[in-house]
Design a protein around this motif. Structure first.
Motif, PDB file in Angstrom:
ATOM      1  N   ARG A  28      44.020  47.546  78.563  1.00  0.00           N
ATOM      2  CA  ARG A  28      43.345  48.497  77.594  1.00  0.00           C
ATOM      3  C   ARG A  28      42.401  47.730  76.855  1.00  0.00           C
ATOM      4  NH1 ARG A  28      48.571  50.460  77.470  1.00  0.00           N
ATOM      5  NH2 ARG A  28      48.830  52.702  77.455  1.00  0.00           N
ATOM      6  N   SER A  29      41.228  48.382  76.399  1.00  0.00           N
ATOM      7  CA  SER A  29      40.037  47.526  76.048  1.00  0.00           C
ATOM      8  C   SER A  29      40.332  46.720  74.719  1.00  0.00           C
ATOM      9  CB  SER A  29      39.060  48.588  75.681  1.00  0.00           C
ATOM     10  OG  SER A  29      38.680  49.232  76.805  1.00  0.00           O
ATOM     11  N   VAL A  30      39.550  45.534  74.523  1.00  0.00           N
ATOM     12  CA  VAL A  30      39.279  44.886  73.324  1.00  0.00           C
ATOM     13  C   VAL A  30      38.045  45.076  72.946  1.00  0.00           C
ATOM     14  CG1 VAL A  30      39.396  42.628  72.422  1.00  0.00           C
ATOM     15  CG2 VAL A  30      41.322  43.291  74.089  1.00  0.00           C
ATOM     16  N   ILE A  31      37.775  45.336  71.574  1.00  0.00           N
ATOM     17  CA  ILE A  31      36.346  45.255  71.155  1.00  0.00           C
ATOM     18  C   ILE A  31      36.279  44.339  70.177  1.00  0.00           C
ATOM     19  CG2 ILE A  31      34.707  46.617  69.456  1.00  0.00           C
ATOM     20  CD1 ILE A  31      36.247  49.199  70.757  1.00  0.00           C
ATOM     21  N   VAL A  32      34.931  43.484  70.294  1.00  0.00           N
ATOM     22  CA  VAL A  32      34.556  42.483  69.690  1.00  0.00           C
ATOM     23  C   VAL A  32      33.052  43.138  68.974  1.00  0.00           C
ATOM     24  CG1 VAL A  32      34.048  40.170  69.023  1.00  0.00           C
ATOM     25  CG2 VAL A  32      35.673  40.866  70.906  1.00  0.00           C
ATOM     26  N   LEU A  33      33.151  43.082  67.424  1.00  0.00           N
ATOM     27  CA  LEU A  33      31.707  43.558  66.983  1.00  0.00           C
ATOM     28  C   LEU A  33      31.533  42.920  65.802  1.00  0.00           C
ATOM     29  CD1 LEU A  33      32.642  47.123  65.486  1.00  0.00           C
ATOM     30  CD2 LEU A  33      34.480  45.413  65.957  1.00  0.00           C
ATOM     31  N   GLY A  34      30.149  42.597  65.321  1.00  0.00           N
ATOM     32  CA  GLY A  34      29.802  42.044  63.918  1.00  0.00           C
ATOM     33  C   GLY A  34      29.867  43.047  62.753  1.00  0.00           C
ATOM     34  N   TYR A  35      30.352  42.406  61.780  1.00  0.00           N
ATOM     35  CA  TYR A  35      30.150  43.402  60.470  1.00  0.00           C
ATOM     36  C   TYR A  35      29.127  42.302  59.460  1.00  0.00           C
ATOM     37  CZ  TYR A  35      34.204  40.475  58.574  1.00  0.00           C
ATOM     38  OH  TYR A  35      34.897  39.502  58.358  1.00  0.00           O
ATOM     39  N   ASP A  36      29.448  42.883  58.322  1.00  0.00           N
ATOM     40  CA  ASP A  36      28.224  42.263  57.232  1.00  0.00           C
ATOM     41  C   ASP A  36      28.681  40.952  56.793  1.00  0.00           C
ATOM     42  OD1 ASP A  36      30.686  42.916  55.656  1.00  0.00           O
ATOM     43  OD2 ASP A  36      29.412  43.810  53.978  1.00  0.00           O
ATOM     44  N   LYS A  37      29.988  40.579  57.013  1.00  0.00           N
ATOM     45  CA  LYS A  37      30.521  39.077  56.431  1.00  0.00           C
ATOM     46  C   LYS A  37      31.069  38.207  57.814  1.00  0.00           C
ATOM     47  CE  LYS A  37      31.527  40.154  51.759  1.00  0.00           C
ATOM     48  NZ  LYS A  37      32.489  40.025  50.638  1.00  0.00           N
ATOM     49  N   GLY A  38      30.902  38.733  59.337  1.00  0.00           N
ATOM     50  CA  GLY A  38      31.371  38.164  60.080  1.00  0.00           C
ATOM     51  C   GLY A  38      31.608  38.784  61.319  1.00  0.00           C
ATOM     52  N   ILE A  39      32.449  38.249  62.307  1.00  0.00           N
ATOM     53  CA  ILE A  39      32.865  38.921  63.574  1.00  0.00           C
ATOM     54  C   ILE A  39      34.276  39.582  63.389  1.00  0.00           C
ATOM     55  CG2 ILE A  39      32.863  38.656  66.058  1.00  0.00           C
ATOM     56  CD1 ILE A  39      30.861  36.424  65.463  1.00  0.00           C
ATOM     57  N   PRO A 251      49.823  46.711  55.224  1.00  0.00           N
ATOM     58  CA  PRO A 251      49.276  47.354  54.349  1.00  0.00           C
ATOM     59  C   PRO A 251      47.690  47.422  54.221  1.00  0.00           C
ATOM     60  CG  PRO A 251      51.242  46.447  53.386  1.00  0.00           C
ATOM     61  CD  PRO A 251      51.022  45.928  54.651  1.00  0.00           C
ATOM     62  N   LEU A 252      47.541  46.002  54.374  1.00  0.00           N
ATOM     63  CA  LEU A 252      45.919  45.749  54.039  1.00  0.00           C
ATOM     64  C   LEU A 252      45.212  46.639  55.216  1.00  0.00           C
ATOM     65  CD1 LEU A 252      43.455  44.342  52.898  1.00  0.00           C
ATOM     66  CD2 LEU A 252      43.978  42.325  54.314  1.00  0.00           C
ATOM     67  N   LEU A 253      45.469  46.309  56.630  1.00  0.00           N
ATOM     68  CA  LEU A 253      44.861  47.078  57.655  1.00  0.00           C
ATOM     69  C   LEU A 253      44.866  48.333  57.337  1.00  0.00           C
ATOM     70  CD1 LEU A 253      43.548  46.905  60.503  1.00  0.00           C
ATOM     71  CD2 LEU A 253      45.610  46.800  61.434  1.00  0.00           C
ATOM     72  N   ALA A 260      40.145  57.194  52.940  1.00  0.00           N
ATOM     73  CA  ALA A 260      40.203  57.769  51.458  1.00  0.00           C
ATOM     74  C   ALA A 260      40.611  56.498  50.664  1.00  0.00           C
ATOM     75  CB  ALA A 260      41.375  58.585  51.132  1.00  0.00           C
ATOM     76  N   ASP A 261      40.585  55.243  51.200  1.00  0.00           N
ATOM     77  CA  ASP A 261      40.869  54.167  50.389  1.00  0.00           C
ATOM     78  C   ASP A 261      39.488  53.324  50.163  1.00  0.00           C
ATOM     79  OD1 ASP A 261      41.536  50.977  49.743  1.00  0.00           O
ATOM     80  OD2 ASP A 261      43.668  52.394  49.783  1.00  0.00           O
ATOM     81  N   PRO A 262      39.278  52.813  48.775  1.00  0.00           N
ATOM     82  CA  PRO A 262      38.072  52.266  48.543  1.00  0.00           C
ATOM     83  C   PRO A 262      37.954  50.768  49.305  1.00  0.00           C
ATOM     84  CG  PRO A 262      39.493  52.062  46.426  1.00  0.00           C
ATOM     85  CD  PRO A 262      40.025  53.030  47.509  1.00  0.00           C
ATOM     86  N   THR A 263      39.086  50.248  49.836  1.00  0.00           N
ATOM     87  CA  THR A 263      39.009  48.900  50.244  1.00  0.00           C
ATOM     88  C   THR A 263      38.284  48.794  51.534  1.00  0.00           C
ATOM     89  OG1 THR A 263      41.316  48.539  49.621  1.00  0.00           O
ATOM     90  CG2 THR A 263      40.577  47.027  51.416  1.00  0.00           C
ATOM     91  N   THR A 264      37.183  47.865  51.321  1.00  0.00           N
ATOM     92  CA  THR A 264      36.288  47.709  52.457  1.00  0.00           C
ATOM     93  C   THR A 264      35.968  46.612  53.337  1.00  0.00           C
ATOM     94  OG1 THR A 264      34.383  47.274  51.048  1.00  0.00           O
ATOM     95  CG2 THR A 264      34.585  49.634  51.206  1.00  0.00           C
ATOM     96  N   ASN A 265      36.693  45.448  52.636  1.00  0.00           N
ATOM     97  CA  ASN A 265      36.726  43.854  53.188  1.00  0.00           C
ATOM     98  C   ASN A 265      38.014  43.467  52.866  1.00  0.00           C
ATOM     99  OD1 ASN A 265      34.283  43.247  54.590  1.00  0.00           O
ATOM    100  ND2 ASN A 265      33.139  43.815  52.797  1.00  0.00           N
ATOM    101  N   ALA A 266      38.194  42.450  53.651  1.00  0.00           N
ATOM    102  CA  ALA A 266      39.333  41.438  53.461  1.00  0.00           C
ATOM    103  C   ALA A 266      39.237  40.705  52.363  1.00  0.00           C
ATOM    104  CB  ALA A 266      39.671  40.692  54.811  1.00  0.00           C
ATOM    105  N   PRO A 267      40.149  40.090  51.514  1.00  0.00           N
ATOM    106  CA  PRO A 267      40.114  39.196  50.690  1.00  0.00           C
ATOM    107  C   PRO A 267      39.894  37.565  51.313  1.00  0.00           C
ATOM    108  CG  PRO A 267      42.251  39.507  51.021  1.00  0.00           C
ATOM    109  CD  PRO A 267      41.581  40.785  51.896  1.00  0.00           C
ATOM    110  N   THR A 268      39.119  36.730  50.335  1.00  0.00           N
ATOM    111  CA  THR A 268      38.610  35.626  51.065  1.00  0.00           C
ATOM    112  C   THR A 268      39.929  34.468  50.651  1.00  0.00           C
ATOM    113  OG1 THR A 268      37.453  35.029  48.970  1.00  0.00           O
ATOM    114  CG2 THR A 268      36.473  36.104  51.036  1.00  0.00           C
TER     115      THR A 268
END
Length: 288
Positions: A28-39, A251-253, A260-268
């Protein structure tokens, strides 16, 4: 006197390439993609013990598809290479480009000299100070190296996955949006047993074929809904000091994948998971 059997080199290389491609296509596939704060790294892999995505060094991570025992040996070799180079020179001298070149020599030598080629594809990614400095290298079964821009998909139906990714991905996406795009593409990929809803159960068996996720037969693209328990997700977060690799689960994932959840990024900040300092789940409080 019988004549020795002769196989032209072109036919020999073609047969090896076909063999390797068939083995990789079963995964099955693995996807690697960039986002605003990393990969970000997203794989369909419900196993919590056998990983397709791993940390290599401070700002470098590794993702693979194919035969688990083959890419696991390369992962361990990559960690040893990075540790030795960082200890001998400087931690800043450990780069994804040098590691990819080292992997290319090993994989290429096995493809041309050994009786059986590796049935794997791997990605080596390094997060930079900005998205323009991010590096994603894809290595195929014959040792070829490609410098990918923005995103890459490996494994079964990777061509269709990359085509769909090209239409959905754009630079500067927040992590939540990037993960939803990756899960949408993984759920749209053609796969025999997965399309029948049996992918998670097959991939939970503890053998070398686990990371392949079973042996899909040729099938048509059937839409599948992948929840957080069926995914392996990790990030290289450029805002973190030194070790940038973090796994995201629980739960974070679920919140990141929810529209519907406003969570957009992981905590540092880290969480206190005994024995798993790189894990973020949103279940535990960060240390004081």
């Amino acid at each position: 006197m019988s004549m020795p059997y002769y196989v032209p080199p072109e036919q020999l290389m073609k047969d090896r390439a076909d063999f390797a491609r068939k083995g990789i296509a079963r995964g099955r596939s693995v996807i690697v993609l960039g986002y605003d704060k990393g990969i970000a790294f997203v794989a369909e892999n419900p196993s919590r013990a056998l990983h397709k995505v791993s940390e290599i060094y401070d700002r470098i991570a590794f993702a693979a598809v194919g035969r688990y025992n083959e890419f696991e040996s390369l992962r361990v070799a990559g960690i040893r290479y990075a540790d030795l180079r960082g200890y001998s020179y400087d931690r800043a001298d450990v780069t994804a480009r040098a590691l990819a070149n080292s992997y290319a020599q090993t994989i290429g030598a096995v493809f041309t000299q050994e009786q059986k080629p590796f049935e794997i594809e791997i990605v080596v990614a390094e997060v930079g100070a900005s998205s323009a400095d991010d590096q994603i290298f894809r290595l195929t079964y014959d040792g070829s190296v490609a410098d990918e821009q923005g995103f890459v998909a490996m494994g079964g139906a990777s061509d269709q996955a990359e085509e769909r990714l090209g239409g959905l991905w754009h630079p500067g996406m927040p992590l939540g949006e990037a993960l939803r795009v990756a899960v949408d593409v993984l759920g749209s990929a053609a796969s025999g047993p997965a399309a029948n809803g049996g992918g998670a159960a097959v991939a939970a068996v503890g053998t070398a074929g686990v990371a392949n996720g079973g042996a899909p037969s040729a099938g048509t693209a059937v839409r599948r809904d992948l929840d957080a328990s069926m995914l392996e997700v990790a990030v290289l977060d450029r805002d973190r000091p030194r070790r940038t690799f973090r796994r995201i689960a629980g739960p974070l994932l679920e919140r990141l994948l929810s529209d519907a959840d406003p969570t957009t990024n992981a905590p540092t900040t880290d969480e206190q998971h005994p024995g798993h300092p790189d894990l973020l789940t949103g279940e535990l409080q960060p240390p004081d």
